[in-house]
Scaffold this motif. Structure first.
Motif, PDB file in Angstrom:
ATOM      1  N   ALA A 161     -82.760 -21.834 -94.075  1.00  0.00           N
ATOM      2  CA  ALA A 161     -81.732 -22.850 -94.289  1.00  0.00           C
ATOM      3  C   ALA A 161     -81.645 -23.179 -95.767  1.00  0.00           C
ATOM      4  O   ALA A 161     -82.643 -23.122 -96.491  1.00  0.00           O
ATOM      5  CB  ALA A 161     -82.056 -24.117 -93.487  1.00  0.00           C
ATOM      6  N   THR A 162     -80.443 -23.544 -96.213  1.00  0.00           N
ATOM      7  CA  THR A 162     -80.270 -23.948 -97.600  1.00  0.00           C
ATOM      8  C   THR A 162     -79.205 -25.015 -97.732  1.00  0.00           C
ATOM      9  O   THR A 162     -78.299 -25.132 -96.890  1.00  0.00           O
ATOM     10  CB  THR A 162     -79.879 -22.737 -98.487  1.00  0.00           C
ATOM     11  N   LEU A 163     -79.345 -25.827 -98.764  1.00  0.00           N
ATOM     12  CA  LEU A 163     -78.286 -26.692 -99.286  1.00  0.00           C
ATOM     13  C   LEU A 163     -77.934 -26.125-100.651  1.00  0.00           C
ATOM     14  O   LEU A 163     -78.664 -26.309-101.620  1.00  0.00           O
ATOM     15  CB  LEU A 163     -78.764 -28.139 -99.402  1.00  0.00           C
ATOM     16  N   LEU A 164     -76.823 -25.403-100.714  1.00  0.00           N
ATOM     17  CA  LEU A 164     -76.487 -24.634-101.903  1.00  0.00           C
ATOM     18  C   LEU A 164     -75.482 -25.395-102.772  1.00  0.00           C
ATOM     19  O   LEU A 164     -74.396 -25.752-102.325  1.00  0.00           O
ATOM     20  CB  LEU A 164     -75.900 -23.280-101.491  1.00  0.00           C
ATOM     21  N   SER A 165     -75.877 -25.650-104.006  1.00  0.00           N
ATOM     22  CA  SER A 165     -75.037 -26.410-104.928  1.00  0.00           C
ATOM     23  C   SER A 165     -73.829 -25.590-105.374  1.00  0.00           C
ATOM     24  O   SER A 165     -73.814 -24.358-105.294  1.00  0.00           O
ATOM     25  CB  SER A 165     -75.855 -26.833-106.156  1.00  0.00           C
ATOM     26  N   ILE A 181     -75.155 -15.344 -90.090  1.00  0.00           N
ATOM     27  CA  ILE A 181     -75.066 -16.470 -91.011  1.00  0.00           C
ATOM     28  C   ILE A 181     -74.059 -17.468 -90.468  1.00  0.00           C
ATOM     29  O   ILE A 181     -73.028 -17.090 -89.895  1.00  0.00           O
ATOM     30  CB  ILE A 181     -74.688 -16.007 -92.442  1.00  0.00           C
ATOM     31  N   HIS A 182     -74.382 -18.751 -90.617  1.00  0.00           N
ATOM     32  CA  HIS A 182     -73.531 -19.823 -90.105  1.00  0.00           C
ATOM     33  C   HIS A 182     -73.346 -20.870 -91.195  1.00  0.00           C
ATOM     34  O   HIS A 182     -74.320 -21.359 -91.773  1.00  0.00           O
ATOM     35  CB  HIS A 182     -74.168 -20.470 -88.872  1.00  0.00           C
ATOM     36  N   ALA A 183     -72.096 -21.192 -91.476  1.00  0.00           N
ATOM     37  CA  ALA A 183     -71.773 -22.247 -92.446  1.00  0.00           C
ATOM     38  C   ALA A 183     -71.593 -23.566 -91.697  1.00  0.00           C
ATOM     39  O   ALA A 183     -70.729 -23.671 -90.823  1.00  0.00           O
ATOM     40  CB  ALA A 183     -70.509 -21.896 -93.223  1.00  0.00           C
ATOM     41  N   MET A 184     -72.396 -24.561 -92.035  1.00  0.00           N
ATOM     42  CA  MET A 184     -72.387 -25.835 -91.333  1.00  0.00           C
ATOM     43  C   MET A 184     -71.132 -26.645 -91.649  1.00  0.00           C
ATOM     44  O   MET A 184     -70.607 -26.589 -92.764  1.00  0.00           O
ATOM     45  CB  MET A 184     -73.615 -26.651 -91.730  1.00  0.00           C
ATOM     46  N   GLN A 185     -70.681 -27.410 -90.650  1.00  0.00           N
ATOM     47  CA  GLN A 185     -69.528 -28.287 -90.862  1.00  0.00           C
ATOM     48  C   GLN A 185     -70.028 -29.666 -91.281  1.00  0.00           C
ATOM     49  O   GLN A 185     -70.155 -30.575 -90.474  1.00  0.00           O
ATOM     50  CB  GLN A 185     -68.665 -28.391 -89.608  1.00  0.00           C
ATOM     51  N   THR A 186     -70.297 -29.828 -92.564  1.00  0.00           N
ATOM     52  CA  THR A 186     -70.865 -31.076 -93.057  1.00  0.00           C
ATOM     53  C   THR A 186     -69.812 -32.092 -93.495  1.00  0.00           C
ATOM     54  O   THR A 186     -70.147 -33.226 -93.813  1.00  0.00           O
ATOM     55  CB  THR A 186     -71.809 -30.794 -94.238  1.00  0.00           C
ATOM     56  N   SER A 187     -68.535 -31.696 -93.506  1.00  0.00           N
ATOM     57  CA  SER A 187     -67.486 -32.630 -93.931  1.00  0.00           C
ATOM     58  C   SER A 187     -66.962 -33.466 -92.770  1.00  0.00           C
ATOM     59  O   SER A 187     -66.045 -34.275 -92.953  1.00  0.00           O
ATOM     60  CB  SER A 187     -66.326 -31.871 -94.580  1.00  0.00           C
ATOM     61  N   GLY A 188     -67.533 -33.303 -91.576  1.00  0.00           N
ATOM     62  CA  GLY A 188     -67.112 -34.091 -90.423  1.00  0.00           C
ATOM     63  C   GLY A 188     -66.464 -33.235 -89.359  1.00  0.00           C
ATOM     64  O   GLY A 188     -65.932 -32.160 -89.627  1.00  0.00           O
ATOM     65  N   THR A 191     -61.294 -29.916 -85.514  1.00  0.00           N
ATOM     66  CA  THR A 191     -60.944 -28.751 -84.704  1.00  0.00           C
ATOM     67  C   THR A 191     -59.820 -27.942 -85.331  1.00  0.00           C
ATOM     68  O   THR A 191     -59.458 -26.885 -84.809  1.00  0.00           O
ATOM     69  CB  THR A 191     -60.507 -29.178 -83.293  1.00  0.00           C
ATOM     70  N   GLY A 192     -59.266 -28.421 -86.423  1.00  0.00           N
ATOM     71  CA  GLY A 192     -58.170 -27.718 -87.078  1.00  0.00           C
ATOM     72  C   GLY A 192     -58.669 -26.643 -88.021  1.00  0.00           C
ATOM     73  O   GLY A 192     -59.771 -26.114 -87.881  1.00  0.00           O
ATOM     74  N   ALA A 193     -57.842 -26.327 -88.990  1.00  0.00           N
ATOM     75  CA  ALA A 193     -58.214 -25.308 -89.973  1.00  0.00           C
ATOM     76  C   ALA A 193     -59.482 -25.730 -90.708  1.00  0.00           C
ATOM     77  O   ALA A 193     -59.688 -26.906 -91.017  1.00  0.00           O
ATOM     78  CB  ALA A 193     -57.071 -25.107 -90.961  1.00  0.00           C
ATOM     79  N   ALA A 194     -60.334 -24.749 -90.974  1.00  0.00           N
ATOM     80  CA  ALA A 194     -61.596 -25.032 -91.650  1.00  0.00           C
ATOM     81  C   ALA A 194     -61.342 -25.598 -93.041  1.00  0.00           C
ATOM     82  O   ALA A 194     -60.472 -25.136 -93.774  1.00  0.00           O
ATOM     83  CB  ALA A 194     -62.432 -23.755 -91.750  1.00  0.00           C
ATOM     84  N   THR A 195     -62.090 -26.642 -93.382  1.00  0.00           N
ATOM     85  CA  THR A 195     -61.985 -27.278 -94.695  1.00  0.00           C
ATOM     86  C   THR A 195     -63.382 -27.429 -95.254  1.00  0.00           C
ATOM     87  O   THR A 195     -64.355 -26.929 -94.716  1.00  0.00           O
ATOM     88  CB  THR A 195     -61.302 -28.646 -94.585  1.00  0.00           C
ATOM     89  N   GLY A 196     -63.496 -28.176 -96.353  1.00  0.00           N
ATOM     90  CA  GLY A 196     -64.817 -28.496 -96.880  1.00  0.00           C
ATOM     91  C   GLY A 196     -65.449 -27.352 -97.637  1.00  0.00           C
ATOM     92  O   GLY A 196     -64.799 -26.647 -98.413  1.00  0.00           O
ATOM     93  N   ALA A 197     -66.734 -27.146 -97.393  1.00  0.00           N
ATOM     94  CA  ALA A 197     -67.522 -26.181 -98.159  1.00  0.00           C
ATOM     95  C   ALA A 197     -67.073 -24.743 -97.882  1.00  0.00           C
ATOM     96  O   ALA A 197     -66.523 -24.437 -96.828  1.00  0.00           O
ATOM     97  CB  ALA A 197     -69.000 -26.337 -97.833  1.00  0.00           C
ATOM     98  N   ALA A 237     -72.859 -26.691 -99.968  1.00  0.00           N
ATOM     99  CA  ALA A 237     -72.707 -25.943 -98.719  1.00  0.00           C
ATOM    100  C   ALA A 237     -74.057 -25.861 -98.021  1.00  0.00           C
ATOM    101  O   ALA A 237     -75.052 -25.472 -98.633  1.00  0.00           O
ATOM    102  CB  ALA A 237     -72.168 -24.553 -98.996  1.00  0.00           C
ATOM    103  N   GLU A 238     -74.082 -26.220 -96.749  1.00  0.00           N
ATOM    104  CA  GLU A 238     -75.293 -26.068 -95.943  1.00  0.00           C
ATOM    105  C   GLU A 238     -75.110 -24.846 -95.055  1.00  0.00           C
ATOM    106  O   GLU A 238     -74.097 -24.724 -94.349  1.00  0.00           O
ATOM    107  CB  GLU A 238     -75.564 -27.307 -95.089  1.00  0.00           C
ATOM    108  N   ALA A 239     -76.070 -23.931 -95.086  1.00  0.00           N
ATOM    109  CA  ALA A 239     -75.940 -22.681 -94.338  1.00  0.00           C
ATOM    110  C   ALA A 239     -77.247 -22.319 -93.683  1.00  0.00           C
ATOM    111  O   ALA A 239     -78.331 -22.637 -94.180  1.00  0.00           O
ATOM    112  CB  ALA A 239     -75.492 -21.547 -95.276  1.00  0.00           C
TER     113      ALA A 239
END
Length: 245
Positions: A161-165, A181-188, A191-197, A237-239
């Protein structure tokens, strides 16, 4: 003679994953999950990896007491406190029933991960490991691994796991023939288009793929290999990275 790429990526995009909203539980399924009536023949399992459910559990609710068999189960908590109880005083295993609930007035965001055991009908064991943000910042923290730990499992996989700056890159040597590999949904929850990291994953031979929050990718290796992950977004980004034998 056909020369195959050293690394092959197959995307598991967020909008293609199973999704359910039960009010108290909002969830995304990477793999088929019968209890949620989500069936995808092409996504039954990947090596020993059988379930990745990204869950949001409302405060003071959760999964009541239930049982499992033939799986090793671990949870990766993104935010919020989880209360776990079972019939032997800690967590799940052969002949064990357990529950998972949001503790107190705070909702919980976590991943439920199931893997197939190398040896069936093992005696149940329970481990809890805490990794601070600092321990995961811009490094691949080894969270789960066969044998002695840090959180030991009896499945042929290792989880990092990482928290990548922003703008940072990480490289990890991979021992198995597969990866996920899985990119975490940390922006909340969304269900729509992917946003955030956003991250970009590079393999040997110039193969690359960009992932947004909730996206994942199956990875196949054809020889000695390593992966590089770069944060190409404008936020941390948390992955999670699975190395699968």
């Amino acid at each position: 003679m056909v020369n195959l790429p050293t690394v092959q990526f197959t995307p598991r995009l967020s909008q293609e994953r199973g999704n359910a909203d039960h009010d108290w539980l909002k969830t995304f399924h990477t793999f088929s999950f019968s209890t949620a009536r989500y069936q995808e023949r092409e996504h039954g399992q990947f090596g020993s990896l059988r379930v990745i459910n990204e869950d949001w559990v409302a405060a003071r609710t959760g999964f009541g007491t239930h049982s499992h068999r033939k799986f090793e189960i671990f949870s990766y908590i993104v935010s919020g406190p989880v209360e776990r109880k079972d019939s032997m005083g800690n967590t799940t295993g052969t002949g064990i029933s357990h529950s998972e609930k949001a503790h107190g007035a705070t909702a919980v965001h976590f991943l439920q991960i199931w893997s197939l055991l190398s040896i069936p009908r093992l005696q149940p064991k329970y481990f809890t490991r805490h990794f601070t943000d600092a321990e995961k910042r811009d490094v691949w923290a080894r969270v789960v691994a066969p044998g002695k730990g840090p959180a030991p499992v009896q499945s042929p996989l290792t989880l990092y796991a990482t928290l990548l700056s922003e703008g940072r890159c990480l490289t990890q040597a991979m021992a198995g023939s597969k990866g996920y590999i899985h990119a975490m949904q940390t922006s909340g929850y969304n269900t729509g288009a992917a946003t955030g990291a956003a991250i970009k994953v590079f393999g040997s031979g110039g193969v690359e793929w960009e992932l947004k929050e909730r996206d994942g990718a199956y990875i196949h290796f054809n020889d000695a290999h390593e992966l590089t992950v770069e944060n190409v977004g404008d936020m941390t980004a948390e992955a999670l990275l699975f190395d699968i034998e």
